[in-house]
Design an enzyme around this catalytic site. Sequence first.
Site, PDB file in Angstrom:
ATOM      1  N   ASP A 230       0.821  -1.222   0.000  1.00 36.71           N
ATOM      2  CA  ASP A 230       0.000   0.000   0.000  1.00 36.71           C
ATOM      3  C   ASP A 230       0.852   1.268   0.000  1.00 36.71           C
ATOM      4  O   ASP A 230       0.316   2.364  -0.008  1.00 36.71           O
ATOM      5  CB  ASP A 230      -0.912  -0.012   1.247  1.00 36.71           C
ATOM      6  N   SER A 254      -7.026   5.296   0.141  1.00 39.08           N
ATOM      7  CA  SER A 254      -7.272   3.972  -0.431  1.00 39.08           C
ATOM      8  C   SER A 254      -8.720   3.578  -0.171  1.00 39.08           C
ATOM      9  O   SER A 254      -9.229   3.743   0.941  1.00 39.08           O
ATOM     10  CB  SER A 254      -6.334   2.939   0.196  1.00 39.08           C
ATOM     11  N   GLN A 304      -5.674  -1.986  -6.614  1.00 38.89           N
ATOM     12  CA  GLN A 304      -6.216  -1.053  -5.627  1.00 38.89           C
ATOM     13  C   GLN A 304      -6.903   0.114  -6.326  1.00 38.89           C
ATOM     14  O   GLN A 304      -6.450   0.544  -7.392  1.00 38.89           O
ATOM     15  CB  GLN A 304      -5.115  -0.516  -4.712  1.00 38.89           C
TER      16      GLN A 304
END
Length: 311
Positions: A230, A254, A304
Amino acid sequence: MRSSASPTSASCEPGREPRRIPRMTNPAERLVDLLDLEQIEVNIFRGLSPQESLQRVFGGQVAGQALVAAARTTDGERPVHSLHAYFLRPGRPGVPIVYQVERVRDGRSFTTRRVTAVQQGRTIFNLTASFHKPEEGSFEHQLPPARKVPDPESLPTVTEEIREHLGALPERYERMARRQPFDIRYVDRLRWTVAEAKDAEPRSAVWMRAVGPLGDDPVVHTCALTYASDMTLLDAVRIPVEPLWGPRSFDIASLDHAMWFHRPFRADEWFLYDQESPIATGGRGLARGRIYDTEGRLLVSVVQEGLFRAL
């Protein structure tokens, strides 16, 4: 990955203060400790959340801790092969996070767990993880990496690039660099102006590895890489719009995160994170990542979506 206390001895009595992250000089040791959850009841775990000068808890931390909680409720013989997660609310730095695990299925080949992360009575994150009993496949193939890249040892670290450009590391970045558990090296030199960024392809690639040894527990390496996944993935969305370092034009968050784990790996050895953004529209940007080892073997696939709002 287990704490020194047994799971039963780590139960939480009313009013008992959660354990705190000890001061460690090695950020890799600090990461291992961050991922070492405290069991407070059957299927319920508590994770530390460091006090940081950030608006919200780092999403990779929550995803990594949630995966630890899921793995702690399996027999330990089945590695995770996929996870799908949603970031529902921003977490608050410095406040512990409770992870509640639902044992959805224990089959002959697959184990499924659902994890809910709760902070101050509110759900901030959901994760579903699937674990697969190792078996021999009848065939195997993979596409090669999209491009050849320089050896990681030949590239400067992010800290070195910033110092080279600015002459000195700003205090904010200095603090970040001291706590950073991963050595990150961008394959392409960083852009420092909007003019440099304009019309660049929405692609980015970085070499990464933990800054110190992580031990030999495969769960630690899987959850550490989940943490790292991430860190830079949404860079690919930003690259055509603004420099990666310096003042931001957007508030970025996110929204969801998915990973597929293909082969065993160590997160304290170099891995290449090749990232691209096929589309950004409607205030959201989609990014895809492929993680390779130094021999070009595909280890992990990542997708993502992030929210981008002008400041």
